[in-house]
Scaffold this motif. Sequence first.
Motif, short mmCIF file in Angstrom:
data_model
loop_
_atom_site.label_atom_id
_atom_site.label_comp_id
_atom_site.label_asym_id
_atom_site.label_seq_id
_atom_site.Cartn_x
_atom_site.Cartn_y
_atom_site.Cartn_z
N PRO A 9 24.12 -20.11 -0.98
CA PRO A 9 25.55 -20.08 -0.67
C PRO A 9 25.82 -20.40 0.80
CG PRO A 9 24.69 -17.85 -0.76
CD PRO A 9 23.56 -18.76 -1.16
N VAL A 10 26.87 -21.16 1.05
CA VAL A 10 27.31 -21.48 2.42
C VAL A 10 28.82 -21.31 2.46
CG1 VAL A 10 27.43 -23.22 4.23
CG2 VAL A 10 25.43 -23.15 2.71
N VAL A 11 29.30 -20.45 3.35
CA VAL A 11 30.76 -20.26 3.47
C VAL A 11 31.38 -21.59 3.86
CG1 VAL A 11 32.58 -19.10 4.77
CG2 VAL A 11 30.55 -17.83 4.07
N PRO A 12 32.42 -22.03 3.14
CA PRO A 12 32.95 -23.38 3.36
C PRO A 12 33.84 -23.54 4.59
CG PRO A 12 34.08 -22.34 1.54
CD PRO A 12 32.97 -21.41 1.93
N VAL A 13 33.36 -23.09 5.71
CA VAL A 13 33.81 -23.44 7.06
C VAL A 13 35.21 -22.95 7.40
CG1 VAL A 13 34.01 -25.29 8.77
CG2 VAL A 13 32.33 -25.48 6.91
N PHE A 14 36.24 -23.44 6.71
CA PHE A 14 37.61 -23.21 7.14
C PHE A 14 38.22 -21.98 6.45
CE2 PHE A 14 36.89 -27.89 7.18
CZ PHE A 14 36.85 -28.04 8.56
N THR B 36 29.76 -8.34 0.43
CA THR B 36 29.57 -8.63 -0.99
C THR B 36 28.27 -9.36 -1.23
OG1 THR B 36 30.54 -9.65 -2.96
CG2 THR B 36 30.75 -10.87 -0.92
N ILE B 37 27.73 -9.17 -2.41
CA ILE B 37 26.67 -10.04 -2.91
C ILE B 37 27.27 -11.42 -3.09
CG2 ILE B 37 25.11 -10.48 -4.85
CD1 ILE B 37 25.17 -7.43 -5.36
N CYS B 38 26.53 -12.46 -2.78
CA CYS B 38 27.02 -13.83 -2.98
C CYS B 38 26.76 -14.22 -4.43
CB CYS B 38 26.31 -14.79 -2.03
SG CYS B 38 26.60 -14.43 -0.28
N PHE B 39 27.84 -14.38 -5.19
CA PHE B 39 27.75 -14.72 -6.60
C PHE B 39 27.99 -16.20 -6.83
CE2 PHE B 39 29.43 -10.27 -6.83
CZ PHE B 39 28.34 -9.69 -7.46
N THR B 40 27.36 -16.77 -7.85
CA THR B 40 27.83 -18.05 -8.36
C THR B 40 29.15 -17.78 -9.09
OG1 THR B 40 26.76 -17.82 -10.52
CG2 THR B 40 25.45 -18.80 -8.73
N HIS B 41 29.89 -18.82 -9.37
CA HIS B 41 31.17 -18.60 -10.05
C HIS B 41 30.94 -18.01 -11.44
CE1 HIS B 41 35.39 -18.88 -10.79
NE2 HIS B 41 35.23 -19.67 -11.84
N SER C 262 35.65 -13.00 0.11
CA SER C 262 36.20 -13.49 -1.14
C SER C 262 35.53 -14.80 -1.56
CB SER C 262 37.71 -13.70 -1.02
OG SER C 262 38.24 -14.27 -2.20
N ASP C 263 35.29 -15.70 -0.60
CA ASP C 263 34.64 -16.97 -0.92
C ASP C 263 33.27 -16.74 -1.55
OD1 ASP C 263 36.83 -18.17 0.21
OD2 ASP C 263 35.80 -18.95 1.98
N CYS C 264 32.56 -15.73 -1.04
CA CYS C 264 31.23 -15.42 -1.60
C CYS C 264 31.33 -14.66 -2.91
CB CYS C 264 30.42 -14.61 -0.58
SG CYS C 264 29.90 -15.56 0.86
N ILE D 58 25.77 -14.44 6.28
CA ILE D 58 25.00 -14.32 5.04
C ILE D 58 23.52 -14.18 5.38
CG2 ILE D 58 24.29 -15.47 2.90
CD1 ILE D 58 26.96 -16.95 2.91
N TYR D 59 22.87 -13.20 4.75
CA TYR D 59 21.44 -13.00 4.95
C TYR D 59 20.76 -12.79 3.59
CZ TYR D 59 22.73 -12.41 9.84
OH TYR D 59 23.23 -12.63 11.11
N ARG D 60 19.48 -13.17 3.51
CA ARG D 60 18.72 -13.06 2.27
C ARG D 60 18.19 -11.63 2.09
NH1 ARG D 60 15.71 -17.28 -0.49
NH2 ARG D 60 15.90 -18.56 1.38
N THR D 61 18.30 -11.13 0.87
CA THR D 61 17.84 -9.76 0.58
C THR D 61 16.41 -9.76 0.06
OG1 THR D 61 18.78 -9.90 -1.64
CG2 THR D 61 20.19 -8.99 0.08
N LYS D 62 15.85 -8.55 -0.10
CA LYS D 62 14.46 -8.39 -0.52
C LYS D 62 14.22 -9.00 -1.89
CE LYS D 62 12.98 -4.23 -1.54
NZ LYS D 62 12.49 -2.83 -1.36
N ASP D 63 15.23 -8.96 -2.77
CA ASP D 63 15.07 -9.50 -4.13
C ASP D 63 15.51 -10.96 -4.23
OD1 ASP D 63 17.67 -8.71 -3.62
OD2 ASP D 63 18.03 -7.90 -5.62
N ASP D 64 15.48 -11.67 -3.10
CA ASP D 64 15.76 -13.11 -3.04
C ASP D 64 17.18 -13.45 -3.51
OD1 ASP D 64 13.40 -14.02 -1.89
OD2 ASP D 64 12.37 -14.04 -3.83
N ARG D 65 18.10 -12.56 -3.24
CA ARG D 65 19.51 -12.86 -3.42
C ARG D 65 20.12 -12.98 -2.02
NH1 ARG D 65 22.07 -8.98 -7.91
NH2 ARG D 65 23.60 -10.67 -8.02
N TYR D 66 21.41 -13.16 -1.96
CA TYR D 66 22.07 -13.33 -0.67
C TYR D 66 23.22 -12.34 -0.56
CZ TYR D 66 19.46 -17.70 -0.44
OH TYR D 66 18.46 -18.62 -0.42
#
Length: 553
Positions: free
Chosen positions: A410-415, A213-218, A391-393, A146-154
């Motif tokens: 956002p943080v990918v939940p490890v497992f 993918t863009i990292c979305f909130t639910h 998918s998690d993101c 995951i990396y931060r984009t220019k518009d402060d999204r992930y």
Amino acid sequence: MPVQSASWSVPAKAREYLVKLCQDQRLSLPETIKHRALERVKYVGSDKPFIPISWQFGEAVSALHGLEAAFALALKEERYGQVEDPSKQLETVTIDTDHASLFIISVFISQIKGKPVMHPDNLVAARKYDLADSILNLYRHLCTNIYRTKDDRYYHLHGSMDASPSQDVVGVPHFSDEKDPDKIKKVYADAVAKFDAEELDRLAAMDAKQAGTICFTHQEFLESEAGKAIKDCPIYELSKLGPGQPVPWPRSNSKDSFRPLEGLKVVELTRVIAAPAIGRKLAEYGAQVIRITCDRLPDYGALLVDLGLGKLQANLDLKTEEGKLALRKLLDDADVFLDGYRPGAIEKLGFGPKDFEEMGAKRGKGYVVLRENCFGWHGPWKHRSGWQQISDCFVGISWGFGQRMGVNEPVVPVFPNSDFCVGTIGATGVLHALQRRAQEGGTYLVNVSLSYYNVWLASLGMYPEEVWVQLWSDYERFQFKHSDEMRKTLSTLIPKMFENRPDLKAREDVWMQTKSEPWGGTVTHLRPVCRFSDRSMYFDVPPRPNGFDPPKW
């Protein structure tokens, strides 16, 4: 420090969620299956969760195993009968939620000759599958993060098994001698920061056809066009493609037959975790499984030790007529076909649902076809490829985990939880379809998706605050950030998990050993999770490398 809620129990919650699955009318479960699930599936295990994720991973995977067990029990009894003597109890299935919780990390905790599969000594054999040098090469591997984009999204960029196309999208070199992970991540972070999230998604996922993918909130997921298309889908979709005569269960040559899928044959075209986990499950229940790969395609070699249990491994090049002919010959005698590649890729080669409908009608015996993907089978993103992290993101699981740790990112939940849970869901869908094929005939399509599962997981909610705080405290209240990739998070949490629960390492009812000369000796791996009261399921074939077997039954 807040104490854990006295009312929380992982086994009790698993049963609660199994009841909800049985009440899900979208699955069209037979009443006999609901009865077996509710009356004959038993849960045991520790009340306290030990998987250090804010979402209910242990409860979810245990509930899904309960539905799988109900179908397996039904098919077992349809084939071999059940106890008629009223003085004897009907067979039950026991699911230990501690054991089931380990299932979602089985690829990382299996061992070869007493060393983890990810140990450098064991990765030597895996290197030959990394054809694009994108899995074990740290610089190319960190394209996946995951990396931060220019518009402060992930944005979750993904290099898959060949990082070059994604590297081209963001404009970084294909290779570097840099070994410092922080410096490597800065290279990608600086590159991604030049793009707005929507622009990067169009370039990477749409134009270059790379996973991402863009990292979305639910909530953002629910409001998106792609989210609206799948938010009401069940954990698996089962449809009948065409009519046919009922297919009797095959006669087994073994005098000790008791596994529900003995005598059935499965052809598996899969890679990585989710779809191979389905084939592993079917092999556990007695099916003869042959996994077809191609030696010109890269693969994640370290995963083969665990996910190769019970399977023959053969190579075919389906871009050639000879390869297609050999696959069709295998399919003449097959019952199930598993497709885990990019949506449409295998269909273009002549092995799509309509092809199986025609082949089933021609031979007078229907097939069960299963397709697995990331984004689901409806809406504008159904054609896109993806992985567990994607998918998690997409669904918002990663944002929820990050926020629960107190970081507003956002943080990918490890497992690889969604991967392995789809393994269980897919096996359940196949069992359901095979039951219908035996009773009414026809060819069936089972659609499963990482995101179908994640939508269901999100519906269960995260742990109550007091439960999460206690669980989190057991792990010294770790705090990851969006840029902490899975290599770092896994290596941090798995050792601590066994330090907190040392009993899990020594349980003979959880672990077993299998001799595998192709992998250099004794392989230690998890036993099947579902424990039947008469006998345990097992694997006929030890794990072996890709292409080890000829492409024949």
